[in-house]
Design an enzyme around this catalytic site. Structure first.
Site, PDB file in Angstrom:
ATOM      1  N   HIS A 113      -0.164  -3.027   5.431  1.00 56.02           N
ATOM      2  CA  HIS A 113       0.943  -2.694   6.326  1.00 56.02           C
ATOM      3  C   HIS A 113       0.418  -1.687   7.340  1.00 56.02           C
ATOM      4  O   HIS A 113       0.000  -0.588   6.981  1.00 56.02           O
ATOM      5  CB  HIS A 113       2.126  -2.134   5.546  1.00 56.02           C
ATOM      6  CG  HIS A 113       2.850  -3.172   4.751  1.00 56.02           C
ATOM      7  ND1 HIS A 113       3.538  -2.890   3.585  1.00 56.02           N
ATOM      8  CD2 HIS A 113       3.009  -4.506   4.958  1.00 56.02           C
ATOM      9  CE1 HIS A 113       4.071  -4.007   3.115  1.00 56.02           C
ATOM     10  NE2 HIS A 113       3.759  -5.003   3.933  1.00 56.02           N
ATOM     11  N   GLU A 166       0.919   2.279   7.629  1.00 55.85           N
ATOM     12  CA  GLU A 166       0.646   3.116   6.466  1.00 55.85           C
ATOM     13  C   GLU A 166      -0.775   3.691   6.565  1.00 55.85           C
ATOM     14  O   GLU A 166      -1.676   3.360   5.801  1.00 55.85           O
ATOM     15  CB  GLU A 166       0.862   2.299   5.194  1.00 55.85           C
ATOM     16  CG  GLU A 166       2.316   1.855   5.059  1.00 55.85           C
ATOM     17  CD  GLU A 166       2.561   0.813   3.984  1.00 55.85           C
ATOM     18  OE1 GLU A 166       1.623   0.502   3.224  1.00 55.85           O
ATOM     19  OE2 GLU A 166       3.693   0.278   3.909  1.00 55.85           O
ATOM     20  N   ARG A 208       4.498  -2.808  11.450  1.00 59.93           N
ATOM     21  CA  ARG A 208       4.180  -3.075  10.036  1.00 59.93           C
ATOM     22  C   ARG A 208       3.344  -4.339   9.845  1.00 59.93           C
ATOM     23  O   ARG A 208       2.471  -4.383   8.972  1.00 59.93           O
ATOM     24  CB  ARG A 208       5.495  -3.221   9.267  1.00 59.93           C
ATOM     25  CG  ARG A 208       5.398  -3.755   7.836  1.00 59.93           C
ATOM     26  CD  ARG A 208       6.796  -3.927   7.272  1.00 59.93           C
ATOM     27  NE  ARG A 208       6.851  -4.652   6.012  1.00 59.93           N
ATOM     28  CZ  ARG A 208       6.991  -4.084   4.813  1.00 59.93           C
ATOM     29  NH1 ARG A 208       7.059  -2.776   4.713  1.00 59.93           N
ATOM     30  NH2 ARG A 208       7.067  -4.817   3.719  1.00 59.93           N
ATOM     31  N   HIS A 223      -0.727   1.402  -0.608  1.00 56.25           N
ATOM     32  CA  HIS A 223       0.382   1.397   0.339  1.00 56.25           C
ATOM     33  C   HIS A 223       0.975   2.805   0.402  1.00 56.25           C
ATOM     34  O   HIS A 223       0.519   3.725  -0.257  1.00 56.25           O
ATOM     35  CB  HIS A 223       1.454   0.404  -0.110  1.00 56.25           C
ATOM     36  CG  HIS A 223       1.066  -1.037   0.077  1.00 56.25           C
ATOM     37  ND1 HIS A 223       1.472  -1.787   1.144  1.00 56.25           N
ATOM     38  CD2 HIS A 223       0.301  -1.855  -0.689  1.00 56.25           C
ATOM     39  CE1 HIS A 223       0.982  -3.017   1.047  1.00 56.25           C
ATOM     40  NE2 HIS A 223       0.259  -3.083  -0.059  1.00 56.25           N
ATOM     41  N   GLU A 257       1.521   3.301  -4.389  1.00 55.76           N
ATOM     42  CA  GLU A 257       2.274   3.835  -3.262  1.00 55.76           C
ATOM     43  C   GLU A 257       1.963   5.326  -3.150  1.00 55.76           C
ATOM     44  O   GLU A 257       2.325   6.117  -4.016  1.00 55.76           O
ATOM     45  CB  GLU A 257       3.781   3.617  -3.471  1.00 55.76           C
ATOM     46  CG  GLU A 257       4.217   2.168  -3.509  1.00 55.76           C
ATOM     47  CD  GLU A 257       4.366   1.574  -2.116  1.00 55.76           C
ATOM     48  OE1 GLU A 257       4.228   2.329  -1.124  1.00 55.76           O
ATOM     49  OE2 GLU A 257       4.632   0.360  -2.027  1.00 55.76           O
TER      50      GLU A 257
END
Length: 589
Positions: free
Chosen positions: A322, A325, A377, A474, A548
């Protein structure tokens, strides 16, 4: 001057002249009889801002709403705007007469939606064409893309506010989902609306007062996290003067510092530097090209076969899938730095594991976030008019002409969410993915429609015998996740959670930062077409995790560069735990 440059120089004044003519008030004569308005520029395109007869303009209404909002809202001691409903909402499905967002917008809503649609816009075409031609010409003159920080026509988020909501009922969730569908350009959801869970929403300055009033009417609580997103964007990443970059190249052979977020060219330069200086343990391989022709590079780090002469278990890491990020790219290059340039500290780890690392899985989107839209994104593909082709060249002037020709004869939305594009229950029930090409979670026209996801899947399938862990980086939310498709847990769920919990403890020991562990379907929401599910179920890689990274929403996608090294250190501690436990599993099989 070559023929291409002559053509560009000739086109620039022509486009500027056309742009000036198209902004003439005469162009407004095509408006409906009952509509008057004026041209406004937003996100690099011109639109007609209408005002129905006998109705005040949005600007006047905005002033009134702002005054009313200032009277109604208070500030917390921490400087954050907050609002709480006096009445506790009731969870029910029988309130059909409740006013929806679209009906609340009134008679002007239908026209504003039409003027903000992503179809053809001659004004936007000409203005953006001038910007792109200018950038291309500048690139030929200066050659170094780092000298051009961003386009003048880049998306501007001045006055946009980041709000955190908490939907307490299913009905409130539906209101948010409708808002997300009706206003995709002005209300961007950073996290999906889920009952009793925090939802982060970016609201444009244009609709800010209307949206806040809508939340109050529906009893949806909110807290302001950022008061002006553009200021946060500008302060996130310190600039690096050209002289500083040159000094770094002279002193260390590359421009990476981990004190700022670097452009794609710097990242690729660092990979080539590692391969050149450490050829005994590093190999850089291009596994394909992106939609716009950029190389899809992976780095293999290996000290050779194990003591028995057998291949060692391989740990795969990818990042930047993405585009917005940025922290994932920075953390992954830091891990490479530790494995290679500090390899004497990790000899035991390298004795039992090999590594394949892809720092930028979506290079087109990543570069676009630096030049055009910080919050982009997806990939940058266009499936309406472009053939799928793995032999693309880097974008040039003809690519610019092609893009605007497509816009002229029918607009389209660029990009596919690569983490909804893998061939694992792709498109099933539209869970966590969208069929709308303009949506951030657009799954694409078919599985592996993107050259980026095809390249990753092809490499992994050819080498799946040796890959024992798949890690995809991510942000944000500080979680270690597995099993994103459904709430049904796999047979080895306890094994995965054992590894994740030990990685969590290792992360916490570094800086005291707490991560949560569990399935993505339970901690976030179910998704289809995600890379971690594909790696586990299709490629057969036992230990498949999404990590994440920081934070939990105070900065979101705009984590300051000052947090790169702390985030990278704690993540590296957790990754080492996963790698060692994966290697131990490999030795027991």
């Amino acid at each position: 001057m070559g023929p291409q440059r002559k053509l560009i120089v000739a086109l620039v004044p022509l486009l500027v002249a056309l742009l000036g003519k198209c902004q003439s008030p005469d162009m407004l004569r095509s408006l409906p009889k009952n509509v008057s308005g004026y041209l406004v520029s937003r996100d690099g395109q011109f639109y007609v801002q209408p005002a129905l007869e006998n109705q005040s303009s949005n600007g006047e209404r905005g002033v009134e709403n702002e005054s009313r909002a200032n009277d109604e809202e208070s500030w917390t001691e921490g400087g954050e705007e907050s609002w709480r409903s006096d009445k506790e909402p009731v969870d029910g499905d029988d309130e059909d007469d409740d006013e929806s967002w679209s009906s609340r917008r009134g008679s002007l809503w239908w026209w504003e939606r039409g003027t903000r649609s992503r179809g053809f816009s001659i004004f936007g075409m000409l203005e953006s064409a001038v910007g792109m031609v200018g950038k291309f010409l500048g690139g030929m003159i200066f050659e170094d893309e780092e000298d051009i920080e961003s386009k003048d026509s880049a998306a501007n988020y001045r006055g946009h506010q980041l709000l955190r909501l908490t939907a307490k009922t299913k009905k409130q969730v539906r209101y948010l989902q409708q808002l997300m569908t009706d206003e995709p350009d002005d209300v961007k959801f950073w996290t999906n609306p889920v009952k009793d869970k925090a939802t982060d929403v970016l609201v444009s300055s244009r609709l800010l007062n209307d949206v806040k009033e809508f939340f109050r009417e529906k009893g949806i609580n909110y807290v302001m996290l950022m008061s002006d997103l553009e200021k946060a964007i500008k302060s996130q990443n310190p600039r690096m003067p050209k002289e500083r970059r040159q000094d770094l190249f002279s002193s260390q052979g590359h421009a990476m510092t981990w004190k700022r977020y670097h452009r794609f060219k710097d990242v690729m330069g660092y990979l080539d530097y590692l391969a050149s200086k450490y050829p005994q343990i590093v190999e850089v391989v291009s596994i394909g090209k992106s939609f716009e022709g950029r190389p899809l590079k992976i780095v293999k780090v290996s000290t050779g076969a194990n003591v028995n002469g057998e291949p060692k278990p391989t740990i795969w890491i990818d990042a930047g899938m993405h585009a917005r990020e940025w922290i994932s790219v920075a953390v992954t290059t830091y891990i490479l730095n530790q494995l290679v340039e500090k390899n004497e500290n990790y000899t035991r780890l390298l004795d039992i594991t090999d590594w394949v690392i892809m720092p930028v899985a979506n290079p087109d989107g990543y570069e676009y976030t630096h030049t055009d839209d910080r919050l982009w994104r997806k990939t940058r593909s266009n499936h309406d008019a472009e053939p799928q082709d793995d032999t693309r060249q880097a974008p040039g002037f003809l690519h610019v002409v092609s893009q605007y020709t497509k816009w002229l004869f029918g607009g389209s939305c660029e990009g596919v969410d690569p983490n909804r594009n893998f061939h694992i229950h792709w498109g099933d029930d539209k869970i966590g993915a969208s069929t709308d090409p303009c949506a951030d979670t657009y799954q694409g026209p078919s599985p592996f429609s993107e050259p980026e996801t095809r390249a990753i899947s092809n490499y992994i399938m050819k080498n799946k015998k040796f890959i024992k862990s798949y890690l995809t980086m991510h942000s944000y939310s500080q979680m270690i996740l597995c099993c994103g498709l459904t709430r049904t847990r796999p047979a080895d769920f306890d094994d995965l959670m054992n590894i994740a919990n030990k990685a969590k403890k290792a992360i916490a020991k570094v800086n005291g930062i707490e991560y949560r562990v569990g399935s993505a379907a339970e901690l976030l929401y179910p998704t289809t077409g995600s890379s971690d599910d594909w790696a586990k179920e299709i490629a057969g890689i036992k230990n498949s995790f999404t990590i994440e990274l920081r934070d939990r929403g105070n900065y979101g996608f705009l984590l300051p560069a000052s947090q790169i090294i702390p985030t990278a250190r704690e993540t590296w501690a957790g990754v080492r735990v996963i790698a060692r436990m994966s290697a131990a599993q490999g030795n027991n099989t």
